[in-house]
Enzyme design. Structure first.
Site, short mmCIF file in Angstrom:
data_model
loop_
_atom_site.label_atom_id
_atom_site.label_comp_id
_atom_site.label_asym_id
_atom_site.label_seq_id
_atom_site.Cartn_x
_atom_site.Cartn_y
_atom_site.Cartn_z
N GLN A 292 14.98 -29.30 105.85
CA GLN A 292 14.47 -29.78 107.13
C GLN A 292 14.43 -28.64 108.14
OE1 GLN A 292 16.33 -32.20 110.17
NE2 GLN A 292 14.78 -33.78 109.88
N ARG B 253 9.22 -35.70 109.80
CA ARG B 253 10.03 -36.81 110.31
C ARG B 253 9.70 -37.08 111.77
NH1 ARG B 253 15.06 -39.66 109.28
NH2 ARG B 253 16.45 -39.67 111.09
N TYR C 109 13.59 -33.27 119.87
CA TYR C 109 13.58 -31.80 119.77
C TYR C 109 12.17 -31.26 120.07
CZ TYR C 109 18.22 -32.77 118.15
OH TYR C 109 19.51 -33.22 118.11
N GLY D 158 21.76 -42.27 105.81
CA GLY D 158 22.51 -41.21 106.45
C GLY D 158 24.00 -41.42 106.36
C1 8OZ Z 1 23.47 -35.35 115.53
C2 8OZ Z 1 24.07 -34.26 116.14
C3 8OZ Z 1 23.36 -33.12 116.33
C4 8OZ Z 1 22.05 -33.04 115.90
C5 8OZ Z 1 19.09 -35.15 115.02
C6 8OZ Z 1 19.59 -32.96 114.18
O1 8OZ Z 1 19.41 -36.10 115.73
C7 8OZ Z 1 20.04 -34.04 114.81
C8 8OZ Z 1 21.44 -34.12 115.29
C9 8OZ Z 1 22.17 -35.28 115.10
O2 8OZ Z 1 17.98 -35.09 114.49
#
Ligand code: 8OZ
Length: 361
Positions: free
Chosen positions: A103, A231, A184, A317
């Site tokens: 990923q 995703r 993100y 998960g």
């Molecule tokens: C939990 C803590 C830090 C990052 C995501 C990559 O929510 C994460 C993430 C999850 O996609």
């Protein structure tokens, strides 16, 4: 009611890969890469090998550049040491009979100056600070004020995804997943709450989806569409995401990703509490490849979703954190270990590679 879960153990063609079952290990941030280099090491290899019976493993989110990092000790895929660390992981997972996608992650504004090159500001589509926290050496802290990416820098960031894909191939992965979910960088471009740009990357739905589509095109060019998934989390408010009209936004995106012939759409189906429910079947209809459903599924709900045609594969998960042999446990309808929240992020072997298998317990 007893549910016939045998569908979970049927084969599925994913892009150019054959999967022996419908059970996917979801991407899970665990903050256990090597301090300093952010390279995977032998304990990370053990963790993935323990879970190699999954139809597919999607690795934890992995930054494509130092700028793309937002939390401590998350792994990278932009240095030789990181590629070598991942090579050991993929080799061992393959030896154990598994399949593993990397990923690829750029956090955008969900970062802190202490993690950024030269201590600079994190980058984002627009200079809007997220109301969210990150995990740093000194513990949880608010994310830093970001600066808006210059248009020339957007081209360079797309190139970072391309280079990360080349590195993932070198590291022996079976494919890559583009992390466009959970608030993100790519998600920040998609939503009008975080994207106030007035150039070709902001404003209309066509403009806000441009970055995501350019990234997908670059990644496909670095490999082939059958080895690429993405995703999305259309209905999740995670990391301060808001959008005035997500349905047509994600519909447009899914149609364009379908045209690129990506192997799969991986949907975090978590919903904003109280908001208008999001109709995930619209994405299912818009996208011709494999649909991976995720968030809150049980053995029974997963089998039901596949039988009813709402999903092809289901990712787990928390259940995969606590049950390395989840496939065997589902096959036998055996009891499951409970995940220990306190050891999710950071630490050592405890809560990481010491969950017992059925045989051991
Ligand atoms: C939990 C803590 C830090 C990052 C995501 C990559 O929510 C994460 C993430 C999850 O996609």
């Amino acid at each position: 009611m007893t549910v016939d879960a045998s569908v979970l153990f049927s084969h599925h063609r994913l892009g150019t890969l054959d999967l022996p079952n419908r059970i996917v290990m979801a991407p899970l941030t665990r903050n256990r890469a090597t301090p300093g280099t952010d390279a995977p090491h032998s304990m990370n290899t053990d963790y993935y090998v323990q879970r190699a019976r999954a139809g597919l493993i999607v690795t934890e989110a992995t930054q494509i550049s130092q700028q793309g990092q937002g939390y401590i000790q998350t792994p990278g895929i932009y240095t030789d040491a990181q590629v070598e660390g991942w090579q050991a992981v993929t080799k061992a997972v393959h030896a154990a009979g598994g399949r593993i996608f990397l990923q690829m992650w750029h956090v955008g504004r969900v970062s802190h100056v202490s993690l950024q090159p030269g201590g600079g500001a994190p980058v984002a589509p627009s200079a809007i600070q997220a109301k969210t926290k990150t995990y740093l050496a000194h513990g949880f802290d608010s994310v830093s004020m970001p600066r808006a990416l210059e248009i020339e820098e957007i081209v360079l960031t797309v190139r970072d995804y391309y280079n990360a894909t080349v590195n993932a191939r070198r590291a022996g992965f079976d494919g890559v997943e583009i992390h466009a979910a959970n608030g993100y960088l790519i998600d920040q471009f998609l939503r009008d709450g975080s994207n106030h740009r007035t150039d070709a990357y902001g404003g209309s739905i066509e403009n806000r989806t441009r970055f995501a589509i350019e990234v997908a095109e670059a990644v496909v060019n670095a490999w082939e569409p059958g080895r690429v998934g993405i995703r999305l989390s259309p209905a999740s408010p995670a990391n301060d995401m808001t959008d005035s009209n997500p349905a047509p936004l994600f519909d447009h995106l899914a149609h364009n990703l379908s045209a690129l012939k990506l192997a799969y759409l991986h949907i975090n189906e978590s919903q904003t509490p109280g908001a208008t429910p999001f109709d995930f079947t619209s994405l299912r209809r818009a996208f011709k490849g494999t649909y991976i459903a995720n968030a809150g599924y049980t053995r029974e709900k997963a089998a039901e979703a596949i039988v009813e045609g709402r999903a092809d594969l289901v990712a787990f998960g928390k259940l995969y954190i606590a049950n390395p042999d989840l496939v065997e446990r589902f096959a036998k309808n055996a009891p499951l270990n409970e995940p220990d929240q306190a050891s999710f992020y950071g630490g050592g072997a405890k809560g990481y590679i010491d969950y017992p298998t059925l045989d051991a317990s």
